[in-house]
Design an enzyme around this catalytic site. Structure first.
Site, PDB file in Angstrom:
ATOM      1  N   LYS A 163       0.858  -1.069  -0.001  1.00  0.00           N
ATOM      2  CA  LYS A 163       0.189  -0.032   0.007  1.00  0.00           C
ATOM      3  C   LYS A 163       0.838   1.170   0.010  1.00  0.00           C
ATOM      4  CE  LYS A 163      -4.263   1.458   2.169  1.00  0.00           C
ATOM      5  NZ  LYS A 163      -4.976   1.948   1.029  1.00  0.00           N
TER       6      LYS A 163
HETATM    7  C1  PLP Z   1      -6.038   0.073  -4.482  1.00  0.00           C
HETATM    8  C2  PLP Z   1      -6.690  -0.281  -3.496  1.00  0.00           C
HETATM    9  N1  PLP Z   1      -7.438  -1.696  -3.727  1.00  0.00           N
HETATM   10  C3  PLP Z   1      -8.168  -2.207  -2.750  1.00  0.00           C
HETATM   11  C4  PLP Z   1      -8.470  -1.511  -1.428  1.00  0.00           C
HETATM   12  C5  PLP Z   1      -9.253  -2.247  -0.551  1.00  0.00           C
HETATM   13  O1  PLP Z   1      -8.405  -2.595   0.702  1.00  0.00           O
HETATM   14  P1  PLP Z   1      -8.770  -2.797   2.039  1.00  0.00           P
HETATM   15  O2  PLP Z   1     -10.027  -3.575   1.906  1.00  0.00           O
HETATM   16  O3  PLP Z   1      -7.778  -3.576   2.854  1.00  0.00           O
HETATM   17  O4  PLP Z   1      -9.083  -1.443   2.477  1.00  0.00           O
HETATM   18  C6  PLP Z   1      -8.069  -0.325  -1.041  1.00  0.00           C
HETATM   19  C7  PLP Z   1      -8.096   0.305   0.012  1.00  0.00           C
HETATM   20  O5  PLP Z   1      -7.166   0.170   1.071  1.00  0.00           O
HETATM   21  C8  PLP Z   1      -7.003   0.228  -2.168  1.00  0.00           C
HETATM   22  O6  PLP Z   1      -6.313   1.300  -2.061  1.00  0.00           O
END
Ligand code: PLP
Length: 306
Positions: free
Chosen positions: A160
Site C-alpha cells: 500500500k
Molecule cells: C488500490 C486499493 N485496492 C483495494 C483496496 C481495499 O483494501 P482494504 O479492503 O484492505 O481497505 C484499497 C483500500 O485500501 C486500495 O487502495
C-alpha cells in the site's frame, strides 16, 4: 474529506494536531517512497473498536518491507500506538486511522537508504460513507478507466505504497470529471483489476465472483466479505472478470475499508441488474455492518475494543 483531531502520534511522541508537520525536503514528498494504511474504528455498543487492527498493521509492515523502508517499530508497538491515539483523542464517532511510514528530511537523492525512516499515525472522525450515504443505499455510477492499473512488471501493488496512488488519483479524477462516481481499472491483459481504492465483486446466477489478487492489494475488506459469504454458505468463485462480464453482471459492488460494501448500479452507461442495490449485495452489506459494529459474535475476534 476534512481531517481534524486533537493529537497525532509522530515517531513515538504524541503531538498537537497543528504541530504534526514535516520539512519541505521530506524525502518521500520528492521521490514517492512511503507506505500507509487505512483502518477504521467503529462506534459499537461496547465502545470504539478498531476493525482488523492486527491485519492492517501487518500489511503496513509488509508494505514497508516491499519498498525497502526499515520501520523502527514492531507490530506490537504500532498496534499499541494506534489504540493509545484513539483513547487520547476521545472520538465520539466512527474513526479513520492513517498510519504512514515515510522518509524524512536530511538526505536527498534517489538512493534512499541513508534517509531517516519516520512513522506517524493520524486519526480523524469519519462518519459519512466514503462514496456517499446515497451510494450505499442506491448504488454508484462507475466508469472503466482509460488508465490501466499499475503493471506487475513495473509496480508492486501488494504494497500500500503512496507511489501506487498516482495511478488511482488520475483514474478517479477522470471518472468524476466524466460524471461518474468511481473508476474501475483493468489490468494489462484487459481483465478487472480493482477500483482506485476498492476491490470489485459481481454476482452472476447466484454466484459471488471476485478476481484473485494477482496484481492488486490484498484487500482486508474483500477477505472479510468472502469470510462472511462462506459463513452464509454462498457459492464463491475467485476468477478473472472480463469487461463484457462486468456489463452483464446481475449485481456488482465495491469493497474497501473506506468504501465498505458499496453497490454499483451503472457501469459505462450499462444498468447493472435492476439498477438498484442487488439482493445479495444488500445481504452482504448488512452482514458486513453487523460484523464491524460487533453485532455478530462469530466475527468478534476481528475487533479491538479500545
Ligand atoms: C488500490 C486499493 N485496492 C483495494 C483496496 C481495499 O483494501 P482494504 O479492503 O484492505 O481497505 C484499497 C483500500 O485500501 C486500495 O487502495
Amino acid at each position: 474529506m476534512k481531517a481534524d483531531a486533537k493529537k497525532v502520534w509522530m515517531d513515538g511522541k504524541i503531538v498537537d494536531f497543528k504541530d504534526a508537520t514535516v520539512h519541505i525536503l521530506t524525502h518521500s514528498l520528492h521521490y514517492g517512497n512511503a507506505v500507509f494504511e487505512g483502518t477504521r474504528a467503529y462506534k459499537t455498543e461496547k465502545g470504539l473498536a478498531i476493525f482488523r487492527l492486527q491485519d492492517h498493521t501487518k500489511r503496513l509492515l509488509e508494505s514497508a518491507k516491499i519498498t525497502l523502508l526499515n520501520c523502527p517499530y514492531s507490530q506490537a508497538e504500532l498496534e499499541k500506538a494506534q489504540i493509545e491515539l484513539l483513547r487520547l483523542n476521545e472520538f465520539n464517532k466512527n474513526v479513520y486511522i492513517r498510519p504512514i511510514i515515510y522518509l524524512g528530511d536530511g538526505e536527498m537523492g534517489v538512493y534512499h537508504i541513508k534517509a531517516p525512516v519516520r512513522v506517524a499515525i493520524a486519526a480523524w472522525q469519519m462518519d459519512a460513507a466514503y462514496l456517499g450515504d446515497e451510494g450505499l443505499k442506491k448504488g454508484i455510477k462507475v466508469k472503466i478507466s482509460s488508465f490501466m492499473r499499475n503493471s506487475a512488471k513495473s509496480s508492486m501493488n501488494k504494497a500500500k505504497a503512496s507511489a501506487n496512488y498516482l495511478n488511482s488519483q488520475l483514474a478517479k479524477f477522470e471518472a468524476i470529471d466524466a460524471g461518474y462516481e468511481e473508476a474501475l481499472l483493468l489490468d494489462e491483459e484487459g481483465f478487472v483489476s480493482e477500483g482506485t481504492g476498492e476491490c470489485f465483486f459481481i454476482v452472476k446466477n447466484g454466484v459471488l465472483i471476485t478476481p484473485p489478487n494477482d496484481f492488486t492489494l490484498r484487500s482486508i475488506t474483500q477477505d472479510t466479505v468472502l469470510k462472511i459469504a462462506r459463513h452464509l454458505n454462498l457459492p464463491i468463485l475467485r476468477q478473472r472478470i472480463s469487461r463484457d462480464e462486468v456489463y452483464t453482471a446481475d449485481e456488482a459492488f465495491f469493497t474497501g475499508t473506506a468504501a465498505e460494501v458499496t453497490p454499483i448500479s451503472n457501469i459505462d452507461a450499462r444498468i447493472i441488474g435492476s439498477g438498484e442495490r442487488g439482493e445479495l449485495t444488500k445481504r452482504l452489506q448488512d452482514a458486513y455492518f453487523d460484523v464491524v459494529y460487533g453485532r455478530d459474535d462469530a466475527f468478534n475476534s476481528m475487533l479491538t475494543y479500545i
